[in-house]
Motif scaffolding. Structure first.
Motif, PDB file in Angstrom:
ATOM      1  N   SER A 153     -36.372 -27.263 -52.990  1.00 32.75           N
ATOM      2  CA  SER A 153     -36.372 -27.724 -54.382  1.00 32.75           C
ATOM      3  C   SER A 153     -37.766 -27.769 -54.996  1.00 32.75           C
ATOM      4  CB  SER A 153     -35.729 -29.111 -54.478  1.00 32.75           C
ATOM      5  OG  SER A 153     -36.464 -30.055 -53.733  1.00 32.75           O
ATOM      6  N   SER A 154     -38.802 -27.716 -54.167  1.00 30.63           N
ATOM      7  CA  SER A 154     -40.181 -27.705 -54.695  1.00 30.63           C
ATOM      8  C   SER A 154     -40.907 -26.410 -54.345  1.00 30.63           C
ATOM      9  CB  SER A 154     -40.962 -28.912 -54.159  1.00 30.63           C
ATOM     10  OG  SER A 154     -40.397 -30.115 -54.606  1.00 30.63           O
ATOM     11  N   SER A 155     -40.165 -25.395 -53.961  1.00 27.11           N
ATOM     12  CA  SER A 155     -40.764 -24.113 -53.579  1.00 27.11           C
ATOM     13  C   SER A 155     -41.110 -23.289 -54.807  1.00 27.11           C
ATOM     14  CB  SER A 155     -39.791 -23.332 -52.683  1.00 27.11           C
ATOM     15  OG  SER A 155     -39.496 -24.049 -51.514  1.00 27.11           O
ATOM     16  N   SER A 156     -41.713 -22.133 -54.592  1.00 25.28           N
ATOM     17  CA  SER A 156     -41.988 -21.215 -55.697  1.00 25.28           C
ATOM     18  C   SER A 156     -40.662 -20.844 -56.362  1.00 25.28           C
ATOM     19  CB  SER A 156     -42.692 -19.958 -55.182  1.00 25.28           C
ATOM     20  OG  SER A 156     -41.879 -19.293 -54.227  1.00 25.28           O
ATOM     21  N   PHE A 157     -40.723 -20.420 -57.626  1.00 21.95           N
ATOM     22  CA  PHE A 157     -39.495 -20.284 -58.412  1.00 21.95           C
ATOM     23  C   PHE A 157     -38.502 -19.307 -57.791  1.00 21.95           C
ATOM     24  CE2 PHE A 157     -36.863 -18.456 -61.774  1.00 21.95           C
ATOM     25  CZ  PHE A 157     -36.237 -19.618 -62.222  1.00 21.95           C
ATOM     26  N   ASP A 158     -38.989 -18.213 -57.198  1.00 17.97           N
ATOM     27  CA  ASP A 158     -38.045 -17.244 -56.641  1.00 17.97           C
ATOM     28  C   ASP A 158     -37.213 -17.873 -55.523  1.00 17.97           C
ATOM     29  OD1 ASP A 158     -40.375 -17.434 -55.118  1.00 17.97           O
ATOM     30  OD2 ASP A 158     -40.251 -15.376 -54.384  1.00 17.97           O
ATOM     31  N   ILE A 159     -37.850 -18.657 -54.676  1.00 18.37           N
ATOM     32  CA  ILE A 159     -37.135 -19.320 -53.583  1.00 18.37           C
ATOM     33  C   ILE A 159     -36.283 -20.465 -54.130  1.00 18.37           C
ATOM     34  CG2 ILE A 159     -37.408 -20.631 -51.436  1.00 18.37           C
ATOM     35  CD1 ILE A 159     -40.003 -19.050 -50.977  1.00 18.37           C
ATOM     36  N   PHE A 160     -36.857 -21.255 -55.031  1.00 15.80           N
ATOM     37  CA  PHE A 160     -36.138 -22.377 -55.634  1.00 15.80           C
ATOM     38  C   PHE A 160     -34.865 -21.909 -56.333  1.00 15.80           C
ATOM     39  CE2 PHE A 160     -35.449 -24.524 -59.754  1.00 15.80           C
ATOM     40  CZ  PHE A 160     -35.026 -25.765 -59.307  1.00 15.80           C
ATOM     41  N   SER A 161     -34.964 -20.857 -57.150  1.00 12.98           N
ATOM     42  CA  SER A 161     -33.824 -20.374 -57.915  1.00 12.98           C
ATOM     43  C   SER A 161     -32.686 -19.932 -57.003  1.00 12.98           C
ATOM     44  CB  SER A 161     -34.253 -19.212 -58.816  1.00 12.98           C
ATOM     45  OG  SER A 161     -33.157 -18.691 -59.528  1.00 12.98           O
ATOM     46  N   ASN A 162     -33.035 -19.267 -55.905  1.00 14.42           N
ATOM     47  CA  ASN A 162     -32.008 -18.808 -54.972  1.00 14.42           C
ATOM     48  C   ASN A 162     -31.410 -19.939 -54.142  1.00 14.42           C
ATOM     49  OD1 ASN A 162     -31.782 -15.911 -55.343  1.00 14.42           O
ATOM     50  ND2 ASN A 162     -33.885 -15.778 -54.622  1.00 14.42           N
ATOM     51  N   SER A 163     -32.039 -21.106 -54.174  1.00 16.23           N
ATOM     52  CA  SER A 163     -31.538 -22.220 -53.365  1.00 16.23           C
ATOM     53  C   SER A 163     -30.531 -23.091 -54.115  1.00 16.23           C
ATOM     54  CB  SER A 163     -32.704 -23.105 -52.893  1.00 16.23           C
ATOM     55  OG  SER A 163     -33.224 -23.897 -53.951  1.00 16.23           O
ATOM     56  N   ARG A 164     -30.409 -22.904 -55.425  1.00 13.97           N
ATOM     57  CA  ARG A 164     -29.458 -23.719 -56.196  1.00 13.97           C
ATOM     58  C   ARG A 164     -28.071 -23.100 -56.152  1.00 13.97           C
ATOM     59  NH1 ARG A 164     -26.127 -24.704 -59.829  1.00 13.97           N
ATOM     60  NH2 ARG A 164     -25.986 -22.468 -60.273  1.00 13.97           N
ATOM     61  N   HIS A 165     -27.089 -23.923 -55.844  1.00 14.55           N
ATOM     62  CA  HIS A 165     -25.690 -23.480 -55.829  1.00 14.55           C
ATOM     63  C   HIS A 165     -24.820 -24.561 -56.457  1.00 14.55           C
ATOM     64  CE1 HIS A 165     -26.807 -20.357 -52.891  1.00 14.55           C
ATOM     65  NE2 HIS A 165     -27.487 -21.310 -52.285  1.00 14.55           N
ATOM     66  N   SER A 166     -23.740 -24.132 -57.085  1.00 16.14           N
ATOM     67  CA  SER A 166     -22.755 -25.108 -57.546  1.00 16.14           C
ATOM     68  C   SER A 166     -22.075 -25.696 -56.317  1.00 16.14           C
ATOM     69  CB  SER A 166     -21.721 -24.436 -58.452  1.00 16.14           C
ATOM     70  OG  SER A 166     -22.335 -23.961 -59.628  1.00 16.14           O
ATOM     71  N   MET A 167     -22.003 -27.006 -56.242  1.00 13.67           N
ATOM     72  CA  MET A 167     -21.436 -27.632 -55.053  1.00 13.67           C
ATOM     73  C   MET A 167     -20.337 -28.620 -55.449  1.00 13.67           C
ATOM     74  SD  MET A 167     -22.817 -30.853 -55.232  1.00 13.67           S
ATOM     75  CE  MET A 167     -22.598 -31.397 -53.568  1.00 13.67           C
ATOM     76  N   ARG A 168     -19.447 -28.890 -54.492  1.00 14.73           N
ATOM     77  CA  ARG A 168     -18.272 -29.718 -54.745  1.00 14.73           C
ATOM     78  C   ARG A 168     -18.165 -30.888 -53.765  1.00 14.73           C
ATOM     79  NH1 ARG A 168     -17.434 -24.414 -55.656  1.00 14.73           N
ATOM     80  NH2 ARG A 168     -16.537 -23.869 -57.679  1.00 14.73           N
ATOM     81  N   HIS A 169     -19.253 -31.127 -53.030  1.00 17.35           N
ATOM     82  CA  HIS A 169     -19.221 -32.179 -52.008  1.00 17.35           C
ATOM     83  C   HIS A 169     -20.051 -33.377 -52.475  1.00 17.35           C
ATOM     84  CE1 HIS A 169     -17.441 -29.739 -48.595  1.00 17.35           C
ATOM     85  NE2 HIS A 169     -17.644 -28.837 -49.550  1.00 17.35           N
TER      86      HIS A 169
END
Length: 327
Positions: A153-169
């Motif tokens: 969540s505090s990584s460079s934008f390319d890594i940060f952007s790929n780490s976000r997912h819609s979640m249901r838990h």
């Protein structure tokens, strides 16, 4: 002093604007009826692929539910199998088709791993499809611990952007102060002419949260665990021409993505819930949450604390080369 010339000029321009609006309305309707899947479903490759993608995503969501039940989505899986066969017969292999088939295989392997016997018709259709494409491996939805989900969540934008997912838990509460921090970060989203038409209505009362989610209808299986809902609205008040009719929704989309990134940055679990409802349900939502008449509901975001273990739909993106063309 009354000026007949000025009066007639004003009336003339009003008529011109009205004609422009009517023309825009019918052109929008004509284009939508022609190019959408509504009036002529599946008569082009793009429409068939879009329909197939929407169907396999329903199965994906079934995999990612916190309390997944075996045997889920039978009719949707049968529909997906038919769509896969139809698409391949007409257009051949495509990455989206390959993934759709891998979803069918994941479904089959999941139920076999639990020794759950599917009904004969469904199992026969699954076997026929998988025998036709024996080299396609099963899909695997993404699993995380809570720490893994937020570790970038505090990584460079390319890594940060790929780490976000819609979640249901979801499993707990998020404070209003935390949400306000995310709003403060998200408000730097671009806005046409800096008109900033977006507003947010944060619903924290559990009874009203449930009523909002019941109206939205796209959260079955996980909505009961959502802590708060945030209704993102937009306004036409800054529009002065019919040609600007989409502008408030573009602003709402830009803000919403920024907001989802901000929530992820502050370790808040979130899922966007599309608000596409009838005039009656729209009115019910307005009355329930006291949304002013000048505001238009655009998106609902469910938020909450995150469970210790999370499963997210893989939802593969198109290859980059398919997204652009050089002219």
């Amino acid at each position: 002093m009354f000026s007949a010339r000025r009066f007639l000029s004003n009336q003339y321009h009003k008529v011109l604007n009205l004609c422009d609006g009517i023309s825009c309305y019918f052109n929008d309707m004509r284009y939508f009826m022609k190019e959408s899947n509504l009036g002529s479903k599946g008569n082009t490759e793009a429409k068939k692929r879009a329909s197939m993608t929407a169907t396999y995503h329903i199965i994906e969501k079934g995999f990612s539910m916190p309390n997944r039940r075996l045997g889920f989505g039978r009719e949707k899986l049968l529909s997906l199998i038919r769509e896969c066969q139809c698409y391949h017969e007409k257009y051949g292999m495509h990455g989206q088709l390959e993934y759709a088939i891998s979803i069918v295989k994941e479904y089959d392997e999941l139920h076999k791993s639990y020794s759950f016997k599917l009904d004969e018709e469904l199992q026969r259709k699954i076997d026929e499809l998988l025998c036709r494409f024996p080299n396609i491996t099963e899909a695997r939805q993404q699993s995380f611990t809570k720490c893994e989900y937020f570790e970038n969540s505090s990584s460079s934008f390319d890594i940060f952007s790929n780490s976000r997912h819609s979640m249901r838990h979801f499993c707990g509460e998020i404070s209003l102060e935390e949400i306000q921090k995310a709003i403060d970060l998200a408000k730097n989203a671009p806005s046409a002419c800096n008109k900033q038409p977006v507003r947010l209505h944060i619903v924290s009362d559990k009874g009203i949260v449930k009523e909002v989610l019941d109206l939205q209808q796209g959260n079955r299986g996980f909505g009961q665990n959502i802590d708060k809902v945030i209704i993102i609205t937009t306004q036409f008040s800054g529009c002065s021409r019919y040609s600007e009719r989409y502008m408030p929704f573009m602003d709402a989309g830009l803000f919403s993505m920024n907001f989802l990134y901000a929530l992820h940055f502050y370790h808040i679990g979130a899922i966007p819930l599309v608000w596409l409802n009838s005039k009656k349900r729209d009115s019910m939502l307005r009355n329930l949450v006291s949304i002013p008449q000048e505001e238009i509901p655009a998106l609902i975001v469910g938020v909450g604390d995150v469970s210790d273990t999370i499963v997210c739909a893989q939802s593969p993106r198109l290859n980059t080369i398919e997204l652009f063309m050089v002219k």
